[in-house]
Design a protein around this motif. Structure first.
Motif, PDB file in Angstrom:
ATOM      1  N   SER A  96       2.736  -3.449  -1.715  1.00 38.26           N
ATOM      2  CA  SER A  96       1.693  -3.586  -2.737  1.00 38.26           C
ATOM      3  C   SER A  96       1.555  -4.998  -3.295  1.00 38.26           C
ATOM      4  CB  SER A  96       2.006  -2.632  -3.890  1.00 38.26           C
ATOM      5  OG  SER A  96       3.226  -3.002  -4.499  1.00 38.26           O
TER       6      SER A  96
ATOM      7  N   TYR B 105       3.021   1.532  12.918  1.00 41.05           N
ATOM      8  CA  TYR B 105       2.391   1.520  11.599  1.00 41.05           C
ATOM      9  C   TYR B 105       2.753   0.197  10.916  1.00 41.05           C
ATOM     10  CZ  TYR B 105       1.885   2.518   6.597  1.00 41.05           C
ATOM     11  OH  TYR B 105       1.561   2.435   5.263  1.00 41.05           O
TER      12      TYR B 105
ATOM     13  N   GLY C 137       6.302  -0.651  -6.813  1.00 37.24           N
ATOM     14  CA  GLY C 137       7.647  -0.378  -6.296  1.00 37.24           C
ATOM     15  C   GLY C 137       8.628   0.075  -7.375  1.00 37.24           C
TER      16      GLY C 137
ATOM     17  N   HIS D  10       7.624  -5.016   5.418  1.00 37.40           N
ATOM     18  CA  HIS D  10       8.180  -6.149   4.668  1.00 37.40           C
ATOM     19  C   HIS D  10       9.544  -5.787   4.079  1.00 37.40           C
ATOM     20  CE1 HIS D  10       6.899  -3.521   1.543  1.00 37.40           C
ATOM     21  NE2 HIS D  10       7.034  -4.390   0.561  1.00 37.40           N
TER      22      HIS D  10
ATOM     23  N   VAL E  84      -2.383  -1.467   7.618  1.00 37.88           N
ATOM     24  CA  VAL E  84      -2.872  -1.479   6.230  1.00 37.88           C
ATOM     25  C   VAL E  84      -3.143  -2.926   5.827  1.00 37.88           C
ATOM     26  CG1 VAL E  84      -2.298  -0.992   3.818  1.00 37.88           C
ATOM     27  CG2 VAL E  84      -1.512   0.571   5.611  1.00 37.88           C
TER      28      VAL E  84
ATOM     29  N   TRP F 109      12.122  -1.886  -0.895  1.00 33.41           N
ATOM     30  CA  TRP F 109      13.144  -0.833  -0.812  1.00 33.41           C
ATOM     31  C   TRP F 109      12.534   0.555  -0.625  1.00 33.41           C
ATOM     32  CZ3 TRP F 109      17.338  -0.042   1.274  1.00 33.41           C
ATOM     33  CH2 TRP F 109      18.217   0.989   0.923  1.00 33.41           C
TER      34      TRP F 109
ATOM     35  N   TRP G 101      -5.397   1.227   2.341  1.00 29.44           N
ATOM     36  CA  TRP G 101      -4.165   1.786   1.755  1.00 29.44           C
ATOM     37  C   TRP G 101      -3.964   3.157   2.382  1.00 29.44           C
ATOM     38  CZ3 TRP G 101      -0.510  -0.764  -0.598  1.00 29.44           C
ATOM     39  CH2 TRP G 101       0.420  -0.148  -1.430  1.00 29.44           C
TER      40      TRP G 101
HETATM   41  N1  UDP Z   1       2.433   2.495   0.068  1.00 29.91           N
HETATM   42  C1  UDP Z   1       1.415   3.389   0.205  1.00 29.91           C
HETATM   43  N2  UDP Z   1       0.385   3.084   1.044  1.00 29.91           N
HETATM   44  C2  UDP Z   1       0.315   1.936   1.755  1.00 29.91           C
HETATM   45  C3  UDP Z   1       1.380   1.015   1.621  1.00 29.91           C
HETATM   46  C4  UDP Z   1       2.430   1.324   0.777  1.00 29.91           C
HETATM   47  O1  UDP Z   1       1.431   4.462  -0.424  1.00 29.91           O
HETATM   48  O2  UDP Z   1      -0.660   1.737   2.480  1.00 29.91           O
HETATM   49  C5  UDP Z   1       3.555   2.807  -0.833  1.00 29.91           C
HETATM   50  C6  UDP Z   1       4.840   3.004  -0.061  1.00 29.91           C
HETATM   51  O3  UDP Z   1       4.924   4.340   0.397  1.00 29.91           O
HETATM   52  C7  UDP Z   1       5.912   2.607  -1.054  1.00 29.91           C
HETATM   53  C8  UDP Z   1       5.199   1.621  -1.987  1.00 29.91           C
HETATM   54  O4  UDP Z   1       3.810   1.708  -1.698  1.00 29.91           O
HETATM   55  O5  UDP Z   1       6.354   3.735  -1.771  1.00 29.91           O
HETATM   56  C9  UDP Z   1       5.616   0.182  -1.749  1.00 29.91           C
HETATM   57  O6  UDP Z   1       6.863  -0.027  -2.318  1.00 29.91           O
HETATM   58  P1  UDP Z   1       7.908  -1.024  -1.688  1.00 29.91           P
HETATM   59  O7  UDP Z   1       9.130  -0.992  -2.548  1.00 29.91           O
HETATM   60  O8  UDP Z   1       8.134  -0.719  -0.259  1.00 29.91           O
HETATM   61  O9  UDP Z   1       7.207  -2.435  -1.700  1.00 29.91           O
HETATM   62  P2  UDP Z   1       6.457  -3.304  -2.840  1.00 29.91           P
HETATM   63  O10 UDP Z   1       5.087  -2.787  -2.920  1.00 29.91           O
HETATM   64  O11 UDP Z   1       7.237  -3.121  -4.114  1.00 29.91           O
HETATM   65  O12 UDP Z   1       6.526  -4.680  -2.285  1.00 29.91           O
END
Ligand code: UDP
Length: 457
Positions: A280, A275, A27, A355, A306, A358, A337
């Motif tokens: 992550s 969806y 993130g 969740h 996912v 941001w 993913w």
């Molecule tokens: N993401 C992705 N594929 C997935 C799930 C998430 O590419 O199956 C990417 C999503 O597009 C976003 C990032 O992972 O850019 C997750 O960042 P976020 O700030 O929403 O959450 P964090 O992972 O920091 O909790």
């Protein structure tokens, strides 16, 4: 500006190097690489400093210079690492290698002076190193402005007795921070809340000694929250987002994305699919995963879910409940993913159960997809509250993961008038995000100011 003038300005920036150092989390890495792409397009040279742990893929960015620093961190995935332990580890072991690396760069690259270091405000040693080398430092805020307001209010919330709270799930409103309630205060998982509060105070102090803040947000969305930041800190602010519009997410993703789901989405009816992804880092109990499975199954809606390996505490992969596949095989798909931005942009997707990290929240706003919100920790709670009660483009599940509430939430979002109204409102947010980025738009203008600011440091 004429094309010739623009070219002249670009020429001036050639050879000016910006060093960007994201914390080693998906993130944080994503928006930092997006910002770097934007700065490159403005003529700056780019160095990305990164840890070997959760390293970005240099081959996706041939025009950047990547500088790995040895971290001595265990070879773990971010999701396995406890947040506080990760950051105390970074602050202990990174300062010397980072300083040595910059020292060497300054010695070697006299023709390309480093004009600025950009970091995300969590690694306290960056300031010490920047001060030591007399280099200006800017902060890329990877969270919403709203969540920063909440974090910086933590000392006040303690003073007023809201925290620590006997009941962290209390819906008691915080009159000083509407529309937040006690349960929306951005705590981070981990037992040691005292050291977390201390970290927040330190981080806030250090932010305020930087040369300014770059925000992955936009004026239309967070103007009011920004004015609260400006009341207590006079440093320059640049709202230049949404940054996800500047680079392909496949190049920023630390995990390989399974594109087969795009073929599956092609076969679904318009706006029919929910969806589901919790980002992550999120990790949950097996019983919670079971509730999610049955909530989805009982909703009778098509879903793309996912399940990241490591999503369930202590297990590499997960077993779905008996009978789940039989009940859902015709309308459900599970992947490890997904190419999330592409998925959200697909016409078959009608809702995003998130969740509220941001990046995910912004991606949903930019694609006009209303949200079902299950914030788990930290800034996600503030984002979810703003999604549901300020921008009113989503509905929050208030009781964790409960199959009945999940089914009800999906119905509101996908079938009912309330969901339809959210869809209308988020369409307007999406349009405004696009307007902000166009020539003359607020983020576009902010980016011009940012370039001038960097050149003046
Ligand atoms: N993401 C992705 N594929 C997935 C799930 C998430 O590419 O199956 C990417 C999503 O597009 C976003 C990032 O992972 O850019 C997750 O960042 P976020 O700030 O929403 O959450 P964090 O992972 O920091 O909790």
């Amino acid at each position: 500006m004429t094309i010739a003038e623009e070219r002249k300005v670009q020429q001036e920036k050639k050879g000016r190097r910006i060093v960007l150092f994201p914390s080693p989390l998906q993130g944080h890495i994503t928006p930092m690489l997006q910002l770097a792409t934007l700065l490159l397009s403005k003529g700056f040279s780019i160095t990305i400093v990164h840890t070997r742990f959760n390293s970005p893929n240099p081959s996706n960015y041939p025009e950047f210079n990547f500088e790995p620093i040895s971290d001595g961190l265990p070879n773990q995935k971010a999701s396995d690492v406890e947040f506080m332990a990760l950051f105390s580890g970074l602050n202990v072991s990174f300062e010397a290698p980072f300083r040595d690396m910059l020292d060497l760069m300054l010695l070697k690259n006299t023709e390309e002076p480093i004009v600025c270091i950009v970091e995300d405000g969590l690694m306290q040693f960056v300031q010490r190193v920047a001060d030591h080398l007399k280099l200006p430092r800017m902060i890329l805020e990877t969270n919403s402005v709203a969540s920063l307001v909440a974090y910086t209010s933590i000392p006040l919330l303690r003073q007023k007795g809201y925290i620590p709270s006997q009941d962290p799930m209390s819906k008691t409103p915080i009159t000083e921070l509407p529309p937040l309630r006690i349960k929306d205060i951005p705590v981070i998982k981990g037992d040691n809340q005292e050291s977390l509060y201390e970290l927040v105070v330190q981080v806030t102090k250090q932010r305020n000694t930087s040369s300014g803040f770059i925000w992955n947000s936009f004026d239309y969305l967070e103007r009011t929250e920004l004015s609260k930041i400006q009341q207590c800190c006079q440093l320059p602010n640049f709202l230049i987002g949404p940054l996800n519009k500047y680079s392909l997410e496949s190049s920023t993703s630390l995990i390989a994305q399974d594109h087969s789901c795009m073929i599956w989405l092609e076969k679904q009816a318009p706006k029919s699919v929910i969806y589901v992804s919790f980002g992550s880092l999120a990790s949950m109990k097996n019983t919670e995963l079971m509730e999610i499975a049955w909530g989805l199954a009982n909703s009778m809606h098509p879903f793309l879910w996912v399940i990241r390996p490591g999503s369930v505490h202590g297990s590499g992969w997960v077993e779905l409940p008996n009978g789940f596949e039989e009940k859902t095989w015709e309308r459900g798909l599970v992947v490890k993913w997904a190419p999330q931005q592409e998925v959200l942009a697909h016409p078959s997707v009608g809702g995003f159960w998130t969740h509220n990290g941001w990046n995910s929240t912004l991606e949903s706003l930019c694609e006009g997809v209303p949200m079902l919100c299950s914030p788990l920790f930290g800034d996600q709670k503030v984002n979810a509250r703003f999604v549901s009660h300020v921008w009113r483009v989503g509905v929050q599940l208030e009781n964790g993961f409960d199959r009945g509430e999940i089914e009800g939430g999906i119905k509101i979002l996908m079938d009912e008038k309330e969901g339809e109204e959210m869809r209308e409102r988020i369409k307007i947010v999406k349009e405004n995000a696009e307007i902000c980025l166009r020539k003359g738009g607020s983020s576009h203008e902010s980016m011009n100011r940012l370039e001038d600011h960097i050149m003046s440091l």
